[in-house]
Design an enzyme around this catalytic site. Structure first.
Site, PDB file in Angstrom:
ATOM      1  N   ASP A 190       1.053  -1.474   0.126  1.00  0.00           N
ATOM      2  CA  ASP A 190      -0.092  -0.262  -0.530  1.00  0.00           C
ATOM      3  C   ASP A 190       1.101   1.472   0.316  1.00  0.00           C
ATOM      4  OD1 ASP A 190      -1.394   2.712   1.011  1.00  0.00           O
ATOM      5  OD2 ASP A 190      -3.319   1.169   1.646  1.00  0.00           O
ATOM      6  N   HIS A 191       0.952   1.977  -1.138  1.00  0.00           N
ATOM      7  CA  HIS A 191       1.675   3.066  -1.376  1.00  0.00           C
ATOM      8  C   HIS A 191       1.715   3.989  -0.372  1.00  0.00           C
ATOM      9  CE1 HIS A 191      -0.902   5.269  -3.403  1.00  0.00           C
ATOM     10  NE2 HIS A 191      -0.171   6.283  -3.190  1.00  0.00           N
ATOM     11  N   HIS A 253      -6.045   3.392   1.780  1.00  0.00           N
ATOM     12  CA  HIS A 253      -4.834   4.148   1.980  1.00  0.00           C
ATOM     13  C   HIS A 253      -5.677   4.538   3.307  1.00  0.00           C
ATOM     14  CE1 HIS A 253      -3.152   3.530  -2.003  1.00  0.00           C
ATOM     15  NE2 HIS A 253      -4.213   4.029  -2.365  1.00  0.00           N
TER      16      HIS A 253
HETATM   17  C1  BG6 Z   1      -4.139   5.132  -5.998  1.00  0.00           C
HETATM   18  C2  BG6 Z   1      -5.944   5.315  -6.397  1.00  0.00           C
HETATM   19  O1  BG6 Z   1      -4.132   3.482  -5.407  1.00  0.00           O
HETATM   20  O2  BG6 Z   1      -3.918   6.426  -5.057  1.00  0.00           O
HETATM   21  C3  BG6 Z   1      -5.768   6.811  -7.374  1.00  0.00           C
HETATM   22  O3  BG6 Z   1      -5.746   4.364  -7.178  1.00  0.00           O
HETATM   23  C4  BG6 Z   1      -5.635   8.038  -6.021  1.00  0.00           C
HETATM   24  O4  BG6 Z   1      -7.188   6.835  -7.321  1.00  0.00           O
HETATM   25  C5  BG6 Z   1      -4.212   7.464  -5.208  1.00  0.00           C
HETATM   26  O5  BG6 Z   1      -5.553   8.952  -7.396  1.00  0.00           O
HETATM   27  C6  BG6 Z   1      -3.566   8.796  -4.264  1.00  0.00           C
HETATM   28  O6  BG6 Z   1      -2.413   8.094  -4.533  1.00  0.00           O
HETATM   29  P1  BG6 Z   1      -1.663   9.634  -3.602  1.00  0.00           P
HETATM   30  O7  BG6 Z   1      -0.412   9.470  -3.065  1.00  0.00           O
HETATM   31  O8  BG6 Z   1      -1.658  10.561  -4.594  1.00  0.00           O
HETATM   32  O9  BG6 Z   1      -2.080   9.837  -2.232  1.00  0.00           O
END
Ligand code: BG6
Length: 504
Positions: A190-191, A253
């Site tokens: 999960d990034h 997230h």
């Molecule tokens: C991704 C989603 O996992 O996370 C996207 O699929 C979203 O829809 C993105 O825009 C948001 O990531 P960050 O790091 O820009 O908050």
């Protein structure tokens, strides 16, 4: 100002095998992150990158394409000598999950390359493909024995999100993977956990003595978790229209943020202890009935409008989106956690696309002081006591409190005490994937999702998915692109006598 991080060890020699190497993720994030690791001498001494393409791509074509991606997406100036050393490690093999023989051939090629590169047989397989391909690729890797840990060599599998589309599919996918691998070999990414500010939630809570004693229902009124985005769905219509804001953002997230904020202190800072506490708190989110889920949620879909200077088309007119789509592009939920620490403390979550501002934050609202002493100060003049953990675009922490306005009489006003990362630390901009990839290579899965937390996350959102599916377009609110989201989201808090922190 503090400089570079403490010296880190180099990972074991290994091969890094990417499925979906021709795709956006590999070009935009994975390869630029490998470049950043190369630039900071954090790649193994003996290393090879193997891109797996289904057919017809040569090594030269892949290297050109990755280099082009790097020029576009690098987070730091590209040093050609580092880039070309990294590209020298890149090979391209073919393997198609529909053609088992191609996996046997790929295995033979890989073993030959590993011997030549002296990688010791350690392998990391990275599934940067659409999720439909996870089970078939893993099955082929299992069948060929490529994932079997033997002769002191480790074998690991990195799985991108989305991990399932609901509770049942997440369980099935976990079941499939666990037939082939041990849990310790699976790295569910999960990034959000690659973000410094997200990791810092643990440090803020557990490396400081002053927060933990007040981090509970006696002192905290409620918690707001916000992930607002300015971008619309753009070219991702085919993925997004079957996914929606809830599946795309919440069980992954937003729940990462929630679990770090709400978990009990782990006994040790190791993967088992930390992940167990995170799983425990997710499992304690109250499972709502469908009727309660409807009452405790708001979903919306954006209509055309302007976000800054950018015109965003109506969601239903977006490429690959059904003209009568009922998919939500905004979701707000009220959740409660059934444990002693959090009994009676609501967690309000909201996320949406095409909003007026980009902002990711966790706001902890403390209970109001009894103000009998300051009877003459109207309540609305008192600042709310918020501790705000800002994740994006500002990285920092803000504390809001009341103070006396200078002058002969006691007048009170709200002020803020702000900490900004950039004022203290000189960190080079990064993709957020560096730590995650590095951790996979050193075998530290503290920042990765365990099977039980993934399932606990889906379990908590399942009633909302079911209730919304039942409701169709009933209660699907709309909001204008560039706004703060549907007005009904305000009602969700208003009926509890609360309000969202304002945008901006
Ligand atoms: C991704 C989603 O996992 O996370 C996207 O699929 C979203 O829809 C993105 O825009 C948001 O990531 P960050 O790091 O820009 O908050």
């Amino acid at each position: 100002m503090t400089d570079a991080p403490a010296k880190q060890k180099k990972p074991d020699s290994c091969s890094f095998v990417i499925f979906g190497v021709t795709g956006d993720l590999a070009h935009r994030l994975v390869f630029p992150a490998l470049y950043n690791l190369a630039a900071t001498s954090l790649l193994p001494d003996n290393f090879c990158i193997v891109g797996i393409a289904r057919q017809g791509m040569t090594g030269d074509a892949l290297r050109d394409s990755l280099m082009k991606g790097l020029r576009e997406f690098a987070t730091r100036p590209v040093d050609d000598s580092i880039a070309s050393r990294l590209l020298e490690c890149v090979s391209c093999f073919e393997a198609d999950p529909k053609d088992p023989a191609s996996f046997d051939q790929m295995k033979a090629q890989l073993e030959k390359l590993e011997a030549a590169r002296n990688t010791g047989g350690n392998r990391l397989f990275y599934l940067a493909t659409p999720p439909g391909a996870f089970p078939t690729i893993s099955r082929q890797l299992g069948r060929t024995g490529l994932l079997k840990e033997e002769d002191n060599a480790w074998r690991r599998l990195v799985v991108e999100k989305p991990f399932g589309t609901d509770l049942a599919s997440a369980r099935t996918l976990n079941g499939e993977l666990l037939k082939i691998l041990d849990e310790h070999q699976i790295y569910r990414i999960d990034h959000y956990l690659g973000k410094e500010t997200v990791q810092n939630i643990l440090v803020l809570r557990f490396a400081n003595g002053m927060f933990e004693p007040i981090w509970n229902r006696n002192h905290i009124d409620h918690i707001q978790i916000t992930v607002d985005e300015k971008l619309g769905v753009g070219h991702r219509g085919s993925f997004y229209d079957v996914t929606g804001a809830l599946r795309d953002m919440v069980p992954n997230h937003l729940f990462q943020l929630l679990s770090l904020v709400a978990m009990e202190p782990p006994a040790r800072f190791d993967a088992h202890a930390v992940r167990s506490e995170k799983a425990e708190v997710l499992a304690a989110i109250q499972t709502q009935s469908e009727a309660d889920a409807l009452k405790n949620s708001v979903r919306g879909q954006y209509r055309g409008g302007k976000v800054g200077d950018t015109e965003i088309a109506d969601y239903r007119k977006t490429e690959d989106v059904k003209p009568d789509s009922t998919t939500e592009t905004y979701a707000a939920l009220k959740l409660t956690i059934d444990n002693w620490r959090w009994a009676g403390v609501p967690f309000y979550l909201r996320t949406g696309k095409a909003l007026g501002i980009k902002r990711t934050e966790v706001a902890i609202k403390f209970k109001q002081a009894p103000f009998a002493m300051f009877r003459d100060t109207p309540v609305d003049r008192l600042s709310q006591n918020y501790l705000v953990i800002s994740i994006e675009p500002t990285e920092g922490i803000t504390l809001q409190f009341n103070t006396k306005v200078p002058g002969p009489s006691i007048n009170i006003d709200g002020v803020e005490m702000k900490f900004r990362y950039k004022d203290y630390f000189k960190a080079a901009p990064a993709t957020g994937y560096e730590t995650l990839i590095y951790d996979c290579m050193i075998g530290d899965n503290i920042l990765f999702q365990r099977a039980d937390s993934v399932e606990a996350g889906w379990q908590a959102v399942q009633p909302f998915l079911d209730a919304w599916k039942q409701a169709g377009d009933r209660d699907l609110e709309t909001y204008q692109a560039g706004s703060e989201g549907p007005a009904q989201a305000d009602e969700l808090l208003k009926r509890d006598g609360r309000s969202w922190r304002k945008l901006g």
